[in-house]
Motif scaffolding. Structure first.
Motif, short mmCIF file in Angstrom:
data_model
loop_
_atom_site.label_atom_id
_atom_site.label_comp_id
_atom_site.label_asym_id
_atom_site.label_seq_id
_atom_site.Cartn_x
_atom_site.Cartn_y
_atom_site.Cartn_z
N SER A 98 4.59 6.20 -3.35
CA SER A 98 4.11 5.08 -4.15
C SER A 98 4.51 3.77 -3.49
CB SER A 98 4.70 5.14 -5.55
OG SER A 98 6.08 4.83 -5.51
N THR A 99 4.02 2.66 -4.05
CA THR A 99 4.40 1.36 -3.51
C THR A 99 5.89 1.10 -3.67
OG1 THR A 99 3.80 0.32 -5.60
CG2 THR A 99 2.14 0.32 -3.85
N GLU A 100 6.55 1.83 -4.61
CA GLU A 100 8.00 1.69 -4.80
C GLU A 100 8.78 2.66 -3.90
OE1 GLU A 100 5.97 2.31 -7.50
OE2 GLU A 100 5.78 0.21 -8.05
N GLY A 101 8.08 3.53 -3.18
CA GLY A 101 8.74 4.45 -2.28
C GLY A 101 8.99 5.83 -2.85
N TYR A 102 8.49 6.12 -4.05
CA TYR A 102 8.70 7.44 -4.65
C TYR A 102 7.69 8.45 -4.11
CZ TYR A 102 11.54 4.85 -7.96
OH TYR A 102 12.49 4.05 -8.53
N LEU A 103 8.14 9.66 -3.90
CA LEU A 103 7.27 10.73 -3.44
C LEU A 103 6.27 11.07 -4.54
CD1 LEU A 103 6.58 12.87 -1.30
CD2 LEU A 103 8.29 14.34 -2.37
N LEU A 104 5.00 11.18 -4.17
CA LEU A 104 3.94 11.51 -5.12
C LEU A 104 3.47 12.94 -4.88
CD1 LEU A 104 1.84 8.25 -4.76
CD2 LEU A 104 3.47 8.80 -6.57
N ILE A 105 3.52 13.74 -5.93
CA ILE A 105 3.07 15.13 -5.85
C ILE A 105 2.01 15.31 -6.92
CG2 ILE A 105 3.75 17.54 -6.18
CD1 ILE A 105 6.53 16.74 -5.15
N TYR A 106 0.94 15.97 -6.56
CA TYR A 106 -0.10 16.22 -7.54
C TYR A 106 -0.49 17.69 -7.50
CZ TYR A 106 -3.57 16.26 -3.75
OH TYR A 106 -4.28 16.56 -2.62
N ALA A 107 -1.10 18.15 -8.58
CA ALA A 107 -1.54 19.54 -8.69
C ALA A 107 -3.07 19.56 -8.67
CB ALA A 107 -1.03 20.17 -9.98
N ARG A 108 -3.62 20.35 -7.76
CA ARG A 108 -5.07 20.51 -7.65
C ARG A 108 -5.50 21.65 -8.57
NH1 ARG A 108 -6.36 21.89 -1.87
NH2 ARG A 108 -4.91 23.52 -2.44
N VAL A 109 -5.44 21.41 -9.85
CA VAL A 109 -5.70 22.46 -10.84
C VAL A 109 -7.11 23.02 -10.69
CG1 VAL A 109 -5.74 23.00 -13.30
CG2 VAL A 109 -4.03 21.42 -12.39
N SER A 110 -8.06 22.20 -10.32
CA SER A 110 -9.43 22.68 -10.17
C SER A 110 -9.58 23.66 -9.00
CB SER A 110 -10.39 21.50 -9.98
OG SER A 110 -10.12 20.85 -8.75
N LYS A 111 -8.60 23.71 -8.13
CA LYS A 111 -8.64 24.58 -6.97
C LYS A 111 -7.96 25.94 -7.20
CE LYS A 111 -10.45 21.51 -4.18
NZ LYS A 111 -11.80 21.63 -3.69
N VAL A 112 -7.50 26.20 -8.42
CA VAL A 112 -6.80 27.44 -8.70
C VAL A 112 -7.75 28.63 -8.49
CG1 VAL A 112 -5.70 28.84 -10.49
CG2 VAL A 112 -5.20 26.41 -10.33
N VAL A 154 0.85 -1.19 0.00
CA VAL A 154 0.00 0.00 0.00
C VAL A 154 0.88 1.24 0.00
CG1 VAL A 154 -1.95 -1.09 1.18
CG2 VAL A 154 -0.15 0.01 2.52
N ALA A 155 0.36 2.31 -0.54
CA ALA A 155 1.09 3.57 -0.50
C ALA A 155 0.98 4.15 0.90
CB ALA A 155 0.51 4.55 -1.52
N VAL A 156 1.87 5.05 1.24
CA VAL A 156 1.90 5.68 2.55
C VAL A 156 1.59 7.16 2.38
CG1 VAL A 156 3.36 6.20 4.54
CG2 VAL A 156 3.63 4.03 3.34
N LYS A 157 0.68 7.67 3.17
CA LYS A 157 0.33 9.09 3.08
C LYS A 157 1.41 9.94 3.75
CE LYS A 157 -4.46 9.37 2.25
NZ LYS A 157 -5.58 10.26 2.46
N VAL A 158 1.60 11.13 3.22
CA VAL A 158 2.60 12.06 3.75
C VAL A 158 2.33 12.36 5.22
CG1 VAL A 158 3.42 14.44 3.62
CG2 VAL A 158 3.24 13.09 1.56
N GLU A 159 1.07 12.54 5.57
CA GLU A 159 0.74 12.88 6.97
C GLU A 159 1.28 11.85 7.94
OE1 GLU A 159 -1.79 12.76 4.52
OE2 GLU A 159 -1.74 14.92 4.21
N ASN A 219 14.07 7.59 0.43
CA ASN A 219 15.28 6.92 -0.03
C ASN A 219 16.14 6.41 1.13
OD1 ASN A 219 17.09 6.02 -2.00
ND2 ASN A 219 18.28 7.89 -1.92
N ALA A 220 15.64 6.53 2.36
CA ALA A 220 16.42 6.03 3.50
C ALA A 220 16.48 4.52 3.45
CB ALA A 220 15.79 6.49 4.81
N SER A 221 17.55 3.97 3.96
CA SER A 221 17.76 2.52 3.88
C SER A 221 16.64 1.75 4.57
CB SER A 221 19.12 2.14 4.45
OG SER A 221 19.21 2.54 5.79
N ILE A 222 16.02 2.31 5.60
CA ILE A 222 14.93 1.59 6.25
C ILE A 222 13.68 1.59 5.37
CG2 ILE A 222 15.69 1.96 8.62
CD1 ILE A 222 13.62 4.27 8.77
N ARG A 223 13.69 2.38 4.30
CA ARG A 223 12.55 2.44 3.39
C ARG A 223 12.85 1.74 2.06
NH1 ARG A 223 10.13 3.47 7.43
NH2 ARG A 223 10.10 5.53 8.30
N ASP A 224 13.93 1.02 1.99
CA ASP A 224 14.31 0.34 0.75
C ASP A 224 13.17 -0.58 0.31
OD1 ASP A 224 15.46 -0.94 -1.37
OD2 ASP A 224 17.27 -1.55 -0.29
#
Length: 180
Positions: free
Chosen positions: A123-137, A7-12, A169-174
């Motif tokens: 992501s499930t691979e550990g990459y940071l996910l950033i999105y743009a809330r374009v509808s909120k402009v 599962v992905a992990v939320k930033v919070e 990218n920390a080793s505990i998150r490999d």
């Protein structure tokens, strides 16, 4: 034993760890190579520890500038020197006075609600996910904010993104060793 569902992990779920405690473990480092060592020597007169940490650690820092310039040494050196100069001029890695912190808090309050970029999680691979809330402009409100306040907010936001990248990218998150 059944394989765990990824599962992905939320930033919070990780912000408290990253921003209040700092990284518990160093980010995974690529193997050093001749190019990394040459770039390290070339910028040894201007490099400083906080910069190296912010950009991923002792090897990753140099590698990311080399990759960004297709491993062209002269271009990578020019880019890293410019980045160092830019961060020093704006005190992005230094100790901040209370008045500067108060100003940054004001900018966050002013710009944050209108900022369309969000760090969602990993992501499930550990990459940071950033999105743009374009509808909120809300362009009218956004354009009413002084440009310098938006720039200061953006630089703080980007610095937090660097920290979150290092966390993922920390080793505990490999991803090979951990289910996300």
């Amino acid at each position: 034993m059944a394989e765990q569902e990824k599962v992905a992990v939320k930033v919070e779920d990780v912000e408290n760890e990253v921003f209040n405690k700092g990284l518990v473990q160093e980010p995974i480092q690529p193997e050093s190579n001749d190019k990394i060592e040459e770039l390290r020597k070339r910028v040894g007169d201007v490099i400083y520890d906080a910069f190296v940490v912010r950009y991923g650690g002792p090897n990753r820092c140099y590698e990311r500038f080399l990759i960004a310039r297709d491993w062209d040494m002269e271009k990578a050196e020019k880019m890293i020197r410019h980045a160092i100069s830019f961060r020093l001029e704006r005190n992005l890695d230094g100790n901040r006075k209370e008045e500067e912190l108060d100003r940054l808090a004001e900018y966050k309050e002013q710009v944050g609600p209108l900022w369309i970029l969000r760090s969602w999680g990993f992501s499930t691979e550990g990459y940071l996910l950033i999105y743009a809330r374009v509808s909120k402009v809300n362009l009218k409100s956004f354009l009413s904010i002084p440009e310098d306040n938006i720039k200061a907010f953006y630089l703080e936001w980007l610095t937090n993104v660097f920290d979150l990248q290092n966390y993922s990218n920390a080793s505990i998150r490999d991803p090979k060793d951990q289910v996300w």
